[in-house]
Design a protein around this motif. Structure first.
Motif, short mmCIF file in Angstrom:
data_model
loop_
_atom_site.label_atom_id
_atom_site.label_comp_id
_atom_site.label_asym_id
_atom_site.label_seq_id
_atom_site.Cartn_x
_atom_site.Cartn_y
_atom_site.Cartn_z
N ARG A 655 0.71 -1.27 0.08
CA ARG A 655 -0.03 -0.14 -0.04
C ARG A 655 0.87 1.23 -0.12
O ARG A 655 1.90 1.58 0.66
CB ARG A 655 -0.82 -0.09 1.14
N ARG A 674 3.17 -6.54 -8.03
CA ARG A 674 1.58 -6.92 -8.54
C ARG A 674 0.67 -6.48 -7.59
O ARG A 674 -0.45 -6.47 -7.98
CB ARG A 674 1.71 -8.28 -9.14
N ASP A 675 1.05 -6.50 -6.40
CA ASP A 675 0.30 -6.36 -5.00
C ASP A 675 0.17 -4.94 -4.70
O ASP A 675 -0.43 -4.74 -3.48
CB ASP A 675 0.46 -7.09 -4.13
N THR A 677 -0.71 -1.00 -4.40
CA THR A 677 -2.08 -0.18 -4.41
C THR A 677 -1.52 1.18 -4.15
O THR A 677 -1.00 1.59 -3.15
CB THR A 677 -3.07 -0.52 -3.52
N GLU A 697 -7.23 -2.42 -1.47
CA GLU A 697 -6.95 -2.96 -2.71
C GLU A 697 -7.86 -2.40 -4.09
O GLU A 697 -7.41 -2.59 -5.11
CB GLU A 697 -7.14 -4.51 -2.52
N GLU A 698 -8.76 -1.70 -3.71
CA GLU A 698 -9.67 -1.00 -4.59
C GLU A 698 -9.42 0.61 -5.12
O GLU A 698 -9.83 0.99 -6.16
CB GLU A 698 -11.08 -0.88 -4.19
N PRO A 701 -5.07 -0.24 -7.68
CA PRO A 701 -4.46 -1.44 -8.02
C PRO A 701 -3.72 -1.19 -9.15
O PRO A 701 -3.80 -0.30 -10.18
CB PRO A 701 -5.59 -2.39 -8.25
N VAL A 702 -2.69 -2.06 -9.53
CA VAL A 702 -1.70 -1.88 -10.75
C VAL A 702 -2.46 -2.42 -12.16
O VAL A 702 -2.10 -1.61 -12.96
CB VAL A 702 -0.68 -2.97 -10.39
N ASP A 703 -3.73 -3.00 -11.82
CA ASP A 703 -4.32 -3.03 -13.17
C ASP A 703 -4.99 -1.79 -13.53
O ASP A 703 -5.46 -1.62 -14.64
CB ASP A 703 -5.50 -4.11 -13.05
#
Length: 994
Positions: A655, A674-675, A677, A697-698, A701-703
């Protein structure tokens, strides 16, 4: 008759008291419990609280009740203009010049300026920037601005000794004169020290004071021997000029240095009675102290005299303490002794150690010298050591009458004994050692079995003999040196406490990190750096008002920020990592200060910064502060100022919110696991703003943050993040010696023969660059252009390349932003840029315009046009329109080279579009679709022949069409050759964060 207060002690107090008594004046002496030998010469005595009270104007004036005049003697308050004013305010006559003259001449720097302004030669000097002065003039002398008597004077021959000399002079001047101001002056050596005696503006004669030990005068001779008549006259004239410039009244002395070639320079002016006034009295027959007192009482003294013979003064000084059991001064024709001592006198070293002045007078210098030897032989002192043996040796030296100021200090010293390294107070005598304290620091002097000459409480000057029977280093003569046995593995309690505080192991917190598949802050730093020196490891959270010290030490090591200077790839970098196991990696008062410290070091030393940014932003729980908003913290400003000065690497793992995210986004490159935020505000801030409730996580995030361009490189874990950070830094650390590359003939087959067939441009990049040297940035954002750091034959450079697999290589807003920002980065750090072009141009159409293409696409043009690094252009295939010009920094004539592969094709716009636009009428006139298509393809083929690389090169619009396998040769000879001067400071203000 008037009453005179003598604000001094010792032999000079006796001298003044006697002169006043001869005038029939009443006299008052000042004494202390340990210093009252002169009191018997006064009508009455007033006791001062302690020895330093001689420097206390209030104490002295408090003792002046019933007095009319105050004589300051020399030293102490003799040149204190403030004291002279206080005397006038109290209705007392100060025996000396007015305060304005004291201020001017008592300040040696102002006196030098006065002399120079009057045309009297002076040596170069400075009152500040001592280091700069030394670098220009070399060896120099540090001197106290106030006072005299050789106190506060140090010769400096090496720059490394300058600071210590200044500190020592300041301390000595403060103790002696109450003023620690110093200045530096050019060192003239060898030189004679000659001074001219004045009463008002009248010259009474001169004397030589060159026989000095550690800048303290030892022997004085009047008149100065072996002085040419014209030089003597010039010195007298110079002294008169200075005296007239200040309308001098009273007794005073102007001092000069004489070079061997006859040149002279003003040294200082002393607006007071000198210790050595005696020799002038002996050769003139005048009583100078009487003249002083008469002038102060507004009676003009009779100064008529006829110079006669030569006089010589010897300063007999104490070298130890003790009570005098015998004291028999010499007598006889031509011998005068000024002293305050007698049998029973307690000889201490709390004041100037001068015990007596032996003054001899004879018809000529040679006779005076013999008479001085005889006088010293008759001088008997028991109960305390003196320098009489030393003086005898000087009188036997063949050059004593022709001495320069460095003669005495150059002589070997035969007396043996342990001497005090500083001026201070003896605080202990025990176990074969004497301890002297000065400036709150104790100095231990080993004396072994030597006879100790001092007692606890004695004040000793620097160089004073502490014990006899030991050598100068304080080791027993003839004794076998005893090696001190120490246990090298012994840990003292203070060291044990320090080591315990540096044990940052927290097994439970470390286990929790490992269980989550994460590494600790210190593990990441250790993996990044080959060597690391931590700053501020002992800092703890500023929460002592709410937590115990033990709890803070245990739970908040380093205040949650591990920071220091490490080595990465053989180069120094600032490495910093928030510690999520400490208060969630939040930003507290102490770690803000630590960041400030590290960012300043990075700026001053031009060090790259690697920041592990995991954490939750500002910390509201710190209590040990008086701040309100915290908006005045400097960390964000200081870090942002580093942009374009040093490479900045940010790593997000887990985080990263608020202030931590701001620091991350300030970096040149953002590496994220990848984890990760990443968000400008965490869940609490979002909820507090009424924007909803979200899990961490919302938030970012990396996506989300990879395709939108926030993240430059996505990695699997902390280990890979560190590896990428090391690789990124390597491009800014210069070339590497070892490299290899793929068979360059593979480049011939990267671009398909079918001119409309897509291909993987990264294959061209990987083949062209050294094997394993490619680091692509923001691969998932602005996909129409590849931006990568690469090496060719070991030399680093930046590379941009159109990707025909995305939008056919057309440049859209995101791709333009990405490439423009990458060009800024390369330019800021002097990385050459290679552009691989395969683009049909800028992206157009209504949808494109909704992305503000007019502004975004032109950013690439502006960035390229303002590059200051070598730039090369290679057309892989399509090079059309403004997009191709942007890939060429604005024009094919701008790059160092503009070449093409055989597959290259050029034109103001894409061939198909150009044919449709230019031949619409002709094509529309053909009714048969098949025939229309055939005609169109023929026109395109003709346009291709016209715009293909070979034809463009024949018009010399490009430099060459090359075998793709030869591309590296153009890069290494024209782009990365080491022909640039190293950069100093910033080239551009900053690198755009976007």
């Amino acid at each position: 008759m008037p009453t005179l207060l003598v604000a001094n002690r010792g032999e000079i107090a006796v001298r003044v008291l006697r002169a006043a008594a001869d005038l029939g004046w009443g006299t008052v002496a000042l004494v202390t419990d340990s210093d009252d030998a002169h009191a018997r010469f006064a009508d009455r005595a007033v006791r001062l609280p302690d020895q330093r009270s001689y420097l206390d104007a209030d104490a002295v004036l408090g003792a002046a009740s019933g007095c009319d005049l105050v004589h300051p003697g020399y030293g102490f308050l003799a040149e204190n203009a403030g004291f002279a004013r206080r005397c006038a305010e109290a209705g007392l006559t100060f025996v000396g010049p007015p305060p304005e003259v004291l201020e001017l001449l008592g300040d040696k720097t102002r006196a030098r300026a006065l002399a120079a302004g009057a045309g009297v030669p002076v040596l170069a000097g400075a009152g500040e920037d001592f280091e700069g002065f030394f670098r220009v003039h070399g060896a120099c002398v540090v001197k106290a601005v106030a006072g005299g008597g050789g106190k506060g004077v140090r010769i400096v021959r090496g720059l490394a000794d300058l600071d210590a000399a200044v500190r020592r002079c300041r301390a000595e001047a403060l103790a002696a004169f109450g003023d620690d101001a110093v200045y530096v002056e050019e060192l003239l050596e060898p030189a004679r020290h000659v001074e001219v005696q004045l009463v008002g503006t009248t010259v009474l004669g001169d004397r030589d004071c060159s026989v000095q030990s550690h800048h303290q005068k030892v022997i004085e001779i009047a008149p100065a021997p072996d002085l040419a008549d014209d030089l003597r006259a010039a010195l007298h004239d110079a002294a008169t000029v200075i005296a007239r410039a200040v309308r001098y009244t009273g007794l005073g002395t102007v001092e000069f240095l004489l070079a061997p070639d006859g040149r002279f320079a003003f040294l200082e002016a002393n607006p007071r009675l000198q210790v050595e006034h005696t020799v002038t009295e002996q050769v003139t027959g005048l009583d100078l102290v009487r003249a002083q007192l008469l002038l102060a009482s507004e009676v003009e003294p009779d100064l008529a005299h006829t110079p006669r013979g030569s006089a010589l003064q010897l300063r007999v000084s104490l070298t130890s303490t003790g009570r005098l059991s015998a004291f028999t001064p010499p007598t006889g024709p031509g011998v005068r002794v000024d002293t305050h001592a007698s049998v029973g006198y307690r000889a201490g070293l709390g004041f100037d150690p001068l015990l007596a002045k032996v003054v001899v007078h004879a018809d000529d210098p040679a006779t005076a010298l013999r008479r001085a030897r005889r006088a010293l032989d008759e001088f008997a002192v028991d109960g305390a050591r003196t320098n009489i043996p030393f003086l005898r040796g000087l009188l036997d030296h063949p050059d004593v009458l022709r001495a320069h100021t460095g003669l005495v200090d150059s002589l070997p010293r035969e007396d043996t004994g342990a001497r005090s390294p500083v001026q201070g107070v003896v605080v202990a005598v025990e176990d074969g050692q004497v301890v002297v304290e000065a400036m709150k620091m104790q100095h231990v002097v080993a004396v072994g079995d030597g006879r100790v000459l001092v007692s606890v409480g004695d004040q000793v000057p620097e160089g004073a003999l502490l014990a006899e029977g030991v050598d100068a280093a304080g080791v027993d003569i003839g004794a076998t040196a005893k090696a001190v046995e120490v246990d090298l593995d012994e840990v003292r309690p203070d060291l044990a406490e320090t080591l315990a505080r540096h044990d940052f192991a927290r097994p439970e917190a470390e286990a929790a990190r490992h269980a989550a598949g994460r590494r600790t802050a210190r593990e990441n730093i250790a993996d990044l750096c080959e060597d690391f020196t931590e700053y501020g490891g002992l800092a703890i959270a500023a929460q002592r008002r709410r937590r115990s010290l033990d709890e803070l030490v245990e739970r908040t090591p380093a205040d949650g920020l591990v920071a220091g200077i490490g080595v990465v790839g053989g180069e120094r970098v600032v490495a910093m990592s928030y510690d999520y196991a400490v208060l969630a990696g939040t930003q507290g008062i102490r770690n803000h200060a630590k960041k400030d410290r590290m960012f300043v070091l990075a700026e001053r030393q031009r060090l790259p910064v690697v920041l592990f940014a995991e954490g939750g932003g500002g910390r509201p729980g710190d209590t040990d502060h008086d701040g309100v908003s915290w908006l005045d913290c400097m960390a964000f400003h200081l870090f942002a100022k580093l942009s374009a000065l040093v490479p900045l690497v940010g790593i997000a793992s887990g985080r990263c919110f608020a202030g931590n995210a701001v620091l991350l986004g300030t970096c040149d490159v953002v590496i994220a696991t990848r984890d990760a935020t990443i968000g400008m505000g965490g869940p609490a801030m979002i909820e507090g703003g009424g924007l909803g409730v979200f899990r961490p996580e919302e938030v970012g995030p990396v996506d989300v943050q990879v395709p939108n361009g926030v993240v430059d490189v996505l990695v699997d874990d902390d280990a890979e993040a560190v590896a990428v950070a090391r690789k990124y830094l390597s491009y800014f650390q210069g070339p590497v010696d070892r490299w290899e590359c793929a068979d360059q003939r593979l480049l011939r087959h990267v671009v398909p023969e079918d001119r409309v067939r897509a291909y993987d441009v990264r294959a061209a990049v990987e083949t062209l660059a050294d094997t394993g040297s490619v680091l692509e940035l923001r691969a998932a954002f602005g996909r129409g252009i590849v931006t990568a750091l690469v090496r060719v034959e070991g030399r680093p450079l930046g590379l941009i390349a159109n990707d025909p697999a995305h939008l056919g290589g057309a440049i859209d807003s995101d791709a333009a932003d990405k490439a423009a920002r990458f060009l800024q980065l390369c330019d800021a750090f002097d990385l050459p840029v290679l552009s691989l072009c395969d683009t049909p141009g800028f992206m157009v159409g209504p949808d494109a315009e909704r992305t503000a293409t007019v502004r975004h696409l032109t950013r690439l043009l502006v960035a390229g046009a303002n590059l200051d690094v070598p730039f090369g252009f290679v057309a892989l295939r399509k090079a059309y329109g403004l997009g191709a010009q942007a890939m060429a920094a604005g024009s094919l004539k701008v790059p160092r080279f503009a070449i093409s592969w055989p597959s290259g094709e050029f034109g103001p716009m894409g061939l198909e579009g150009a044919v449709r636009l230019g031949y619409r009428r002709e094509l529309d006139a053909i009714d048969d679709p098949a025939q229309r298509r055939e005609a169109f393809e023929a026109m395109v083929a003709a346009a291709y022949e016209h715009g293909k690389a070979l034809n463009v090169a024949s018009a010399f619009e490009i430099d060459d069409v090359v075998d793709p396998a030869d591309t590296r040769h153009w890069v290494t000879t024209q782009l990365t050759s080491p022909d640039r001067v190293a950069r100093v400071g910033k080239k551009r203000p900053f690198v755009d964060t976007w």
